[in-house]
Every structure is written in structure tokens, then in C-alpha cells.
Motif scaffolding. Sequence first.
Motif, PDB file in Angstrom:
ATOM      1  N   LEU A 416       0.835  -1.195   0.000  1.00  0.00           N
ATOM      2  CA  LEU A 416       0.000   0.000   0.000  1.00  0.00           C
ATOM      3  C   LEU A 416       0.877   1.256   0.000  1.00  0.00           C
ATOM      4  CD1 LEU A 416      -2.769   1.400   0.223  1.00  0.00           C
ATOM      5  CD2 LEU A 416      -2.577   1.166   2.708  1.00  0.00           C
ATOM      6  N   THR A 417       1.975   1.229   0.755  1.00  0.00           N
ATOM      7  CA  THR A 417       2.901   2.362   0.775  1.00  0.00           C
ATOM      8  C   THR A 417       3.481   2.607  -0.616  1.00  0.00           C
ATOM      9  OG1 THR A 417       3.462   1.850   3.074  1.00  0.00           O
ATOM     10  CG2 THR A 417       4.965   3.304   1.877  1.00  0.00           C
ATOM     11  N   VAL A 418       3.835   1.530  -1.313  1.00  0.00           N
ATOM     12  CA  VAL A 418       4.335   1.672  -2.685  1.00  0.00           C
ATOM     13  C   VAL A 418       3.236   2.235  -3.584  1.00  0.00           C
ATOM     14  CG1 VAL A 418       5.210   0.422  -4.696  1.00  0.00           C
ATOM     15  CG2 VAL A 418       6.040  -0.162  -2.421  1.00  0.00           C
ATOM     16  N   GLY A 419       1.993   1.765  -3.395  1.00  0.00           N
ATOM     17  CA  GLY A 419       0.879   2.282  -4.182  1.00  0.00           C
ATOM     18  C   GLY A 419       0.665   3.762  -3.957  1.00  0.00           C
ATOM     19  N   GLU A 420       0.716   4.196  -2.690  1.00  0.00           N
ATOM     20  CA  GLU A 420       0.562   5.625  -2.384  1.00  0.00           C
ATOM     21  C   GLU A 420       1.715   6.434  -2.980  1.00  0.00           C
ATOM     22  OE1 GLU A 420      -1.936   7.055  -1.122  1.00  0.00           O
ATOM     23  OE2 GLU A 420      -3.084   5.492  -0.123  1.00  0.00           O
ATOM     24  N   ALA A 421       2.916   5.871  -2.952  1.00  0.00           N
ATOM     25  CA  ALA A 421       4.082   6.571  -3.520  1.00  0.00           C
ATOM     26  C   ALA A 421       3.907   6.779  -5.017  1.00  0.00           C
ATOM     27  CB  ALA A 421       5.360   5.787  -3.233  1.00  0.00           C
ATOM     28  N   SER A 422       3.246   5.841  -5.675  1.00  0.00           N
ATOM     29  CA  SER A 422       3.060   5.964  -7.126  1.00  0.00           C
ATOM     30  C   SER A 422       2.131   7.104  -7.498  1.00  0.00           C
ATOM     31  CB  SER A 422       2.521   4.646  -7.700  1.00  0.00           C
ATOM     32  OG  SER A 422       1.145   4.468  -7.359  1.00  0.00           O
ATOM     33  N   GLN A 423       1.306   7.553  -6.541  1.00  0.00           N
ATOM     34  CA  GLN A 423       0.345   8.618  -6.822  1.00  0.00           C
ATOM     35  C   GLN A 423       0.882  10.003  -6.460  1.00  0.00           C
ATOM     36  OE1 GLN A 423      -2.576   7.576  -8.501  1.00  0.00           O
ATOM     37  NE2 GLN A 423      -1.149   5.854  -8.473  1.00  0.00           N
ATOM     38  N   ALA A 424       2.090  10.056  -5.909  1.00  0.00           N
ATOM     39  CA  ALA A 424       2.673  11.334  -5.516  1.00  0.00           C
ATOM     40  C   ALA A 424       3.110  12.119  -6.751  1.00  0.00           C
ATOM     41  CB  ALA A 424       3.862  11.116  -4.588  1.00  0.00           C
ATOM     42  N   LYS A 425       3.318  13.420  -6.567  1.00  0.00           N
ATOM     43  CA  LYS A 425       3.766  14.269  -7.659  1.00  0.00           C
ATOM     44  C   LYS A 425       5.095  13.755  -8.211  1.00  0.00           C
ATOM     45  CE  LYS A 425       4.875  19.076  -8.786  1.00  0.00           C
ATOM     46  NZ  LYS A 425       5.012  20.456  -8.251  1.00  0.00           N
ATOM     47  N   GLY A 426       5.169  13.607  -9.495  1.00  0.00           N
ATOM     48  CA  GLY A 426       6.386  13.108 -10.128  1.00  0.00           C
ATOM     49  C   GLY A 426       6.378  11.611 -10.332  1.00  0.00           C
ATOM     50  N   GLY A 427       5.428  10.910  -9.672  1.00  0.00           N
ATOM     51  CA  GLY A 427       5.304   9.477  -9.855  1.00  0.00           C
ATOM     52  C   GLY A 427       6.381   8.674  -9.147  1.00  0.00           C
ATOM     53  N   LEU A 428       6.297   7.379  -9.288  1.00  0.00           N
ATOM     54  CA  LEU A 428       7.222   6.457  -8.635  1.00  0.00           C
ATOM     55  C   LEU A 428       8.496   6.325  -9.465  1.00  0.00           C
ATOM     56  CD1 LEU A 428       7.273   4.426  -6.197  1.00  0.00           C
ATOM     57  CD2 LEU A 428       6.487   2.696  -7.805  1.00  0.00           C
ATOM     58  N   PRO A 429       9.650   6.702  -8.914  1.00  0.00           N
ATOM     59  CA  PRO A 429      10.897   6.636  -9.688  1.00  0.00           C
ATOM     60  C   PRO A 429      11.447   5.217  -9.758  1.00  0.00           C
ATOM     61  CG  PRO A 429      11.334   7.547  -7.520  1.00  0.00           C
ATOM     62  CD  PRO A 429       9.848   7.318  -7.596  1.00  0.00           C
ATOM     63  N   ALA A 430      10.667   4.313 -10.349  1.00  0.00           N
ATOM     64  CA  ALA A 430      11.060   2.906 -10.450  1.00  0.00           C
ATOM     65  C   ALA A 430      10.754   2.404 -11.856  1.00  0.00           C
ATOM     66  CB  ALA A 430      10.333   2.066  -9.408  1.00  0.00           C
ATOM     67  N   ASP A 431      11.402   1.307 -12.219  1.00  0.00           N
ATOM     68  CA  ASP A 431      11.169   0.697 -13.528  1.00  0.00           C
ATOM     69  C   ASP A 431      10.162  -0.434 -13.438  1.00  0.00           C
ATOM     70  OD1 ASP A 431      13.349   2.115 -15.151  1.00  0.00           O
ATOM     71  OD2 ASP A 431      14.474   1.326 -13.443  1.00  0.00           O
ATOM     72  N   ASP A 432      10.218  -1.197 -12.341  1.00  0.00           N
ATOM     73  CA  ASP A 432       9.294  -2.302 -12.120  1.00  0.00           C
ATOM     74  C   ASP A 432       8.737  -2.219 -10.711  1.00  0.00           C
ATOM     75  OD1 ASP A 432       9.434  -3.772 -14.621  1.00  0.00           O
ATOM     76  OD2 ASP A 432      11.475  -4.326 -14.064  1.00  0.00           O
ATOM     77  N   VAL A 433       7.565  -2.840 -10.510  1.00  0.00           N
ATOM     78  CA  VAL A 433       6.907  -2.880  -9.210  1.00  0.00           C
ATOM     79  C   VAL A 433       6.524  -4.323  -8.906  1.00  0.00           C
ATOM     80  CG1 VAL A 433       4.889  -2.171  -7.871  1.00  0.00           C
ATOM     81  CG2 VAL A 433       6.000  -0.529  -9.393  1.00  0.00           C
ATOM     82  N   ILE A 434       6.830  -4.773  -7.682  1.00  0.00           N
ATOM     83  CA  ILE A 434       6.425  -6.098  -7.226  1.00  0.00           C
ATOM     84  C   ILE A 434       5.529  -5.925  -6.007  1.00  0.00           C
ATOM     85  CG2 ILE A 434       7.167  -8.340  -6.348  1.00  0.00           C
ATOM     86  CD1 ILE A 434       9.850  -7.922  -7.694  1.00  0.00           C
ATOM     87  N   LEU A 435       4.371  -6.590  -6.019  1.00  0.00           N
ATOM     88  CA  LEU A 435       3.415  -6.544  -4.915  1.00  0.00           C
ATOM     89  C   LEU A 435       3.188  -7.965  -4.436  1.00  0.00           C
ATOM     90  CD1 LEU A 435       0.856  -4.265  -6.805  1.00  0.00           C
ATOM     91  CD2 LEU A 435       2.671  -3.503  -5.244  1.00  0.00           C
ATOM     92  N   ILE A 436       3.511  -8.247  -3.174  1.00  0.00           N
ATOM     93  CA  ILE A 436       3.321  -9.596  -2.648  1.00  0.00           C
ATOM     94  C   ILE A 436       2.564  -9.547  -1.332  1.00  0.00           C
ATOM     95  CG2 ILE A 436       5.226 -10.778  -3.800  1.00  0.00           C
ATOM     96  CD1 ILE A 436       6.990 -10.145  -1.455  1.00  0.00           C
ATOM     97  N   GLY A 437       1.681 -10.522  -1.125  1.00  0.00           N
ATOM     98  CA  GLY A 437       0.907 -10.602   0.110  1.00  0.00           C
ATOM     99  C   GLY A 437       0.118  -9.334   0.371  1.00  0.00           C
ATOM    100  N   SER A 438      -0.472  -8.767  -0.677  1.00  0.00           N
ATOM    101  CA  SER A 438      -1.054  -7.428  -0.566  1.00  0.00           C
ATOM    102  C   SER A 438      -2.507  -7.439  -0.112  1.00  0.00           C
ATOM    103  CB  SER A 438      -0.965  -6.703  -1.918  1.00  0.00           C
ATOM    104  OG  SER A 438      -1.589  -5.442  -1.851  1.00  0.00           O
ATOM    105  N   PRO A 439      -2.872  -6.544   0.837  1.00  0.00           N
ATOM    106  CA  PRO A 439      -4.266  -6.347   1.226  1.00  0.00           C
ATOM    107  C   PRO A 439      -4.925  -5.246   0.398  1.00  0.00           C
ATOM    108  CG  PRO A 439      -2.869  -5.151   2.740  1.00  0.00           C
ATOM    109  CD  PRO A 439      -1.952  -5.810   1.737  1.00  0.00           C
ATOM    110  N   GLY A 440      -4.309  -4.877  -0.738  1.00  0.00           N
ATOM    111  CA  GLY A 440      -4.774  -3.775  -1.570  1.00  0.00           C
ATOM    112  C   GLY A 440      -3.724  -2.687  -1.608  1.00  0.00           C
ATOM    113  N   VAL A 441      -3.696  -1.929  -2.695  1.00  0.00           N
ATOM    114  CA  VAL A 441      -2.625  -0.952  -2.885  1.00  0.00           C
ATOM    115  C   VAL A 441      -3.136   0.472  -3.073  1.00  0.00           C
ATOM    116  CG1 VAL A 441      -0.989  -2.634  -3.782  1.00  0.00           C
ATOM    117  CG2 VAL A 441      -2.566  -1.492  -5.355  1.00  0.00           C
ATOM    118  N   GLY A 442      -4.438   0.674  -2.908  1.00  0.00           N
ATOM    119  CA  GLY A 442      -4.974   2.029  -3.005  1.00  0.00           C
ATOM    120  C   GLY A 442      -5.236   2.507  -4.417  1.00  0.00           C
TER     121      GLY A 442
END
Length: 559
Positions: A416-442
Motif C-alpha cells: 500500500l505504501t508503494v501504491g501511495e508513492a506511485s500517486q505522488a507528484k512526479g510518480g514512482l521513480p522505479a522501472d518495475d513494481v512487485i506486490l506480494i501478500g497485498s491487502p490492496g494498494v490504493g
Amino acid sequence: MADAGDAWDKLAEAFGKHIEACGKHLHRRLGQETWGGLAAETAADKLGRMQRYLNVAKQELDSVGTVLRAAGVEFATHQNTLKDALADAEAAGYKVSEDGSVAAPDISTEDMQPGDIAMMRRDQATRAQGYADRIGRALSEAASADREYAKSVKLFTDAANRCAKGDWSVRAAELFTASSLHGDLLTELGMPDKNASPEAVRAWWDDLSPSLQAEIIQDYAQEIGNRDGIPAADRDKANRAYLPMLLAGLESEYAGASGDRAESLKAKVEGVKGIQDQLAKGGEPRPYLLGLGAEGNGRAIVSFGNPDTSKNVSAYVPGLNTRLEGHFASADVQRARDVAVTAGRLDRDNPTASIVWLGYDTPQLREASPSALDVMSDDHAEAGAPAYNQFLRGIRATHDGGDPHITALGHSYGSLTVGEASQAKGGLPADDVILIGSPGVGVDKAEDFGVGANHVYVGAADNDQVTKLPAKNPLEYLAPGSEFGTHRIWFGTDPADRDFGGNHFAVEPGQDTGLPGLVSGNLPAHSHYFDPEDGPTSLKNIALVVTGNGDSIKRVEPR
């Protein structure tokens, strides 16, 4: 001055051990004994007061060392300024007198026209005045600093005399003075403020001489070790210097604490010691300590491999109930190590740095119950997202090649923290995203991460109850496996659902502990994603994505 500061630090360290012994053998021991009554209460009160006084004295000793070291760094800075001015004047042939005045070199004017002579004299006078001004400023600023530090030393001398007479009531001025000097000197050296970009911090750091960098690392270990934009090797040096100081401070506080405060401090002590043990293991890839602190529930950032020189970098965000404690060091830090080792086996030609990032406070639900789910919110994720983005930007800013392959990796609430980071101004400064054992990412879709849906990878164990938590609104919930509509779970669309999109990779099903396991917190299927023995398929798939080989994952059908 620096040597004097180091000597005071050693004195403070020895004094801290004295405080710890007092608390362990007297104050805390008294509370554990069966001795009761008025005499016991009076003794406990006096010992507790003495413990507080000793801690005040320890703070004073620490502050004196801070002042002396700050003075040493500032005087050295003014010395360097003076030496540069003298060297420039000498190289140009100008002579500097003992009083700081500057004389121009003698130049033959025999073959020069009067107008040219006058122009030359004006130029010489201007240059001589420029050198004199630089010399004068260096001397003036050094003299001003001398007066200020002398005042500070007198302040502590007076405080020591006051405390020796039994007056412990006033200490804020001394501690504030030390803190102000500590912070102001970094500002004077040009360090960008806390809102500056990692790129600005990197540019400032690169402009400093190696000798000054070394002094700042020694004297401002905590600030440098936790600043995004400082190269990883320097952050590691600073944090390794800061670790024993932090540990001594925590142990000293723990010696005089009780109740919840004592429990929290004990956890942090065990966490710092656990990290110390992980660093001592060494091995390949080498561990780097990129962040450490006691604020909140504790902070720690550990990388296996140097992110500044590695082609591939992953930053794993842990989830619910994670804090700086022994379990974090033995479990979460080990997970980062296992990802690094596995990635190294899969791609021997391109080094990988695997990081565990505990740079925020995760929700702490220590007493699990069905009603505990009611207090779970996205507040912690929203608070941690900007810091995570800043950290990833720092990785790009300090990377030697300038273009690392970065993977944002979120487990459990960390997704969820990674999901919230992706919505911040400028976006997520990453090339790939891995989500494991997730209760939802927002977010509702893989494409919402801003890296392209094909660069989002999801793993969810069949028996991981956290990935099946019902939606907050029961009317929105559709049980995983249902054929009707999009599955909504606690924090939005189920990332393992077909409608979410992205790539879905195979993981071991894990042990099924059912509802009793969810209530008691016994969730082995939620914790095995990184385990070389219990989750080898999952770990390999994670490592494939981290090394930029996501096309080679073992795929599964989404829910």
C-alpha cells in the motif's frame, strides 16, 4: 579541538555505562525485589531521581563534545579559506604581511607608456585589495567563531559548577546551544535544507574536499547517514559510526525506563544489536547501512550490495507490525539478503543491490483480534510514501552510471505504501513494481502505478489470508474465486484479481491456518514469499524481476 571533542565523547561513553549499571543493579533491581513499605518507596524515589540526574549529566557531556567538534570543523573551514587566499596571492606574486596587508609585485615599467602604467597600478591595487579582503574575512569569521564557542564552553562550565552544587533545574539552554551549533554549522557549510532534492544534496557533497567530507561524516554521522543524495559508501561510513552512539543512548534510556517505554526501548536495543550482527556477518554482497534512527518505532535501511555501483537495485518496503526490533533484523533484513544472493546467482554479469527500507512507521497491531482490523487505515502509508519516493530518487542521484534498473517491492501493508508513492507528484521513480501478500494498494489498476501495467508483478499465496481480507464496505466485497465482478478487498481492488492487470507469478500456497491463524496472527503463508526453503519459487520470481528478467517468471492465472 576535534581531539578534545573525541575525548569528551569517550568520557560520556564511560559515564553512560555507569548510568546503565546504576539502573540495572540499583533502580530496576529494587523494583524487582519484594522489599516494600515506606523505606522502599523512599529509596526507589531517590534512586529514580538520581537516575534522571545522571542522564542529565550524560546529555551535558555529549553536548560538550558536540560543541568542541563543531568548533574544530568551523576553525578548520576558516583555516582552509585563509590558506586558499594566501596560496592564490603567492601564486600571483603578491606579498602578504603579518598584519594581513597585501603588496603587489614589483614590475619594471621602463618600456611602458604612462597610461599603461596607471592601468596596471589600478589592476594591481584591485587584486591586492581582493586578496586582503579574503584574508580579512577569514580572520574575522574565525575570531567571531572563537568568541561564540568560548561563550558556549563557559555556559557548560557554569552548568557543571551549578550541577555540582545540587542544582539540576536548568539545562535547556545548554542543550539548545549544542543543538543549534550542531545544525548551524552544516548550514554554514552550505548543506541544502531538508526540502532540497537529492540531486542538490549530491552536488553539494561533491563540491566538498575529501578531507572535509571525512570530518563531516565523523562529526555529523546521523545527519549524513540518513540524507538522501549522499553516496551509499559515505552513508554507510556515517551510520556505522553512529550505530554505537545510538545503541549506547538507547541502553542508557532503557536502564531508567519502565512500562511501555521500557518495552519500546528494549525492542530498539535488540533491533540495533541485530543489525550490528548482520553487518558483522559480512559476506557477499557486502552489507551497507544506509539509514538508522530511533524516531517513532525506529528507522533502518540496509542494502546488500552497493546501490551506487549495481546495475539492478530493489527497495523492499515491509508491512504491518514491522518496527526496529530483533525480529526485523533477523527476518526483514535477512529477506533483503536472500533476494540479493538469489539475484546474484541468476545474473552473475550484472550486480544487484537489495535493500530493506524501514523509513516509516507501519501500523502496530500487537494484540490481534477481529476488531483490530477496524483500526487499519492508509494513514501510515500516506505518511511514508513521500519518504520512499525521496529515497528512490536519491538512488538515481548517487548512482555512478546514472541509470540503474530500480524495482519497488512492497510486502503486505508495504505494498500500500508503494501504491501511495506511485500517486505522488512526479510518480514512482522505479522501472518495475512487485506486490506480494497485498491487502490492496490504493489504486484500482496496475496501469495506475505509472510504470506501465506490464511492469507490475503480483504474487499472492493461496493460503495467505491477508490477501483475502474483506472490503471495508461489505457491499463491495466479492470473495476471491467468485466469477462475478472485480474483487474488492481491504484497501481496494485485489491486486491478484484478473481485473487489476499486470503480471501474476507463481508462489507456494503456504500453510493454511484458517480464521484462528488470522485472529492470533499465526500467518505462515503471509511470510514465506522470500524464504529460500518455504518459498523458493516465489523468491526466484522476485529475483528475476529485480534483475530485469521479468519475462522469465513462472506465470499463473490471476484470481
